[in-house]
Design an enzyme around this catalytic site. Sequence first.
Site, PDB file in Angstrom:
ATOM      1  N   ASP A 104     -12.527 -31.155  18.873  1.00 57.69           N
ATOM      2  CA  ASP A 104     -12.333 -31.470  20.281  1.00 57.69           C
ATOM      3  C   ASP A 104     -10.847 -31.348  20.551  1.00 57.69           C
ATOM      4  O   ASP A 104     -10.034 -32.066  19.945  1.00 57.69           O
ATOM      5  CB  ASP A 104     -12.827 -32.892  20.568  1.00 57.69           C
ATOM      6  CG  ASP A 104     -12.706 -33.288  22.035  1.00 57.69           C
ATOM      7  OD1 ASP A 104     -11.924 -32.650  22.769  1.00 57.69           O
ATOM      8  OD2 ASP A 104     -13.385 -34.246  22.439  1.00 57.69           O
ATOM      9  N   TYR A 122      -6.971 -25.719  38.401  1.00 61.62           N
ATOM     10  CA  TYR A 122      -7.307 -24.722  37.375  1.00 61.62           C
ATOM     11  C   TYR A 122      -6.196 -23.683  37.254  1.00 61.62           C
ATOM     12  O   TYR A 122      -5.725 -23.386  36.155  1.00 61.62           O
ATOM     13  CB  TYR A 122      -8.636 -24.041  37.720  1.00 61.62           C
ATOM     14  CG  TYR A 122      -8.914 -22.825  36.868  1.00 61.62           C
ATOM     15  CD1 TYR A 122      -9.311 -22.962  35.544  1.00 61.62           C
ATOM     16  CD2 TYR A 122      -8.758 -21.541  37.389  1.00 61.62           C
ATOM     17  CE1 TYR A 122      -9.553 -21.847  34.758  1.00 61.62           C
ATOM     18  CE2 TYR A 122      -9.006 -20.428  36.607  1.00 61.62           C
ATOM     19  CZ  TYR A 122      -9.403 -20.577  35.296  1.00 61.62           C
ATOM     20  OH  TYR A 122      -9.636 -19.475  34.516  1.00 61.62           O
ATOM     21  N   LYS A 163      -3.486 -22.458  34.093  1.00 56.13           N
ATOM     22  CA  LYS A 163      -3.346 -21.094  33.582  1.00 56.13           C
ATOM     23  C   LYS A 163      -1.938 -20.552  33.795  1.00 56.13           C
ATOM     24  O   LYS A 163      -1.394 -19.847  32.933  1.00 56.13           O
ATOM     25  CB  LYS A 163      -4.401 -20.185  34.228  1.00 56.13           C
ATOM     26  CG  LYS A 163      -5.827 -20.549  33.840  1.00 56.13           C
ATOM     27  CD  LYS A 163      -6.029 -20.526  32.321  1.00 56.13           C
ATOM     28  CE  LYS A 163      -7.451 -20.821  31.927  1.00 56.13           C
ATOM     29  NZ  LYS A 163      -7.656 -20.762  30.452  1.00 56.13           N
TER      30      LYS A 163
END
Length: 266
Positions: free
Chosen positions: A44, A136, A140
Site C-alpha cells: 500500500d 487530480y 500529475k
Amino acid sequence: MPVQGAHGHARGGGYLGYTVYGAARRADRLQELADRGIRPLAMDVTDDDSMRAGVDRITAETGRIDVLVNNAGYGSYGALEDVPLDEARYQFEVNVFGALRLAQLVLPHMRTQHSGTVVNVTSMGGKIYTPLGGWYHGTKFALEALSDCLRLEAKPFGIDVVVIEPGGIATEWGAIAADKLENSSGDGPYAAQAAAVASSLRSEANARRNSPPTVIADAIAKAVTARRPKTRYATGFGARPLIALRRILPDRAFDTLIARAVGLPR
C-alpha cells in the site's frame, strides 16, 4: 494500484530478461500475473511499513533493484470548492508521495550499483487541465516537476528518470473518476458542469477511441531497455496532440477547446 520492481540479473528469464514484481494493495488480484511468472507483492503506497517491507523482500531475494515503475494512482474529480481536503490530501498521498517514497527507498540500492531506472507514470493530465479535475491534475503536474528534479539529481549516479504520459487508456479509470465527481459535485452550483464532465468521462465514443493498456507497457519496455532513454514518452489516445496544442495555444484558447471537448454548458 500496481508498482513494479524489477532486477536485471536473470537474463533469459522473466520479462525482457528482468524478474518482475507486481505490487498492489490486494495481492490476490495479481494471481493471473503470478501465473505468467510475475511475483505478487502486497503493498500500500500510503503505508510506509509495507513499502519498506516490499523493497526489503526484493533486495533479499534478488540482491539488487534495477527498475522501479511507479504506476499507482487514481482520479478524484470534483470542483475544487467541493472536494474535502482530506480527499485531496489522500490523492496526493497515493499519486505523488507514494511514488517519491518508493524512489527514496530504491535510490540507495541504485546508487550503489551506479545504475538503474525510475519510471514515473504521470498522465497527459500532467501537462493539460480539465474542469473539475483540479486535485487530480495537481498531483500529475507535481509528479512531472518532481521527476524533472530527480532526473538531474540522479544523473551523476548513473540513474535514469523517465516519465510516461498516458492519454486515454481503456481501463476503469474514467468510470471511477465520474463516480467520484458526481459524489462531490453532482448537486449544488457545479451540478451542470459535473453532469457534462461525468458524461464525457463515461462516453462510449471516447471509450472506443481509447488505447489498450499495452501501449503503456510497450512505452515502459522501450524506456527501460534503451541505452539512453527519452525523458518523456507520451502515448495513448489524444496524448501527443493535446500536449502539443497546450504548448501552442494561448491559455484562453485552450480553455475554450477543453470546455467544448467536455461539453461544458455556456
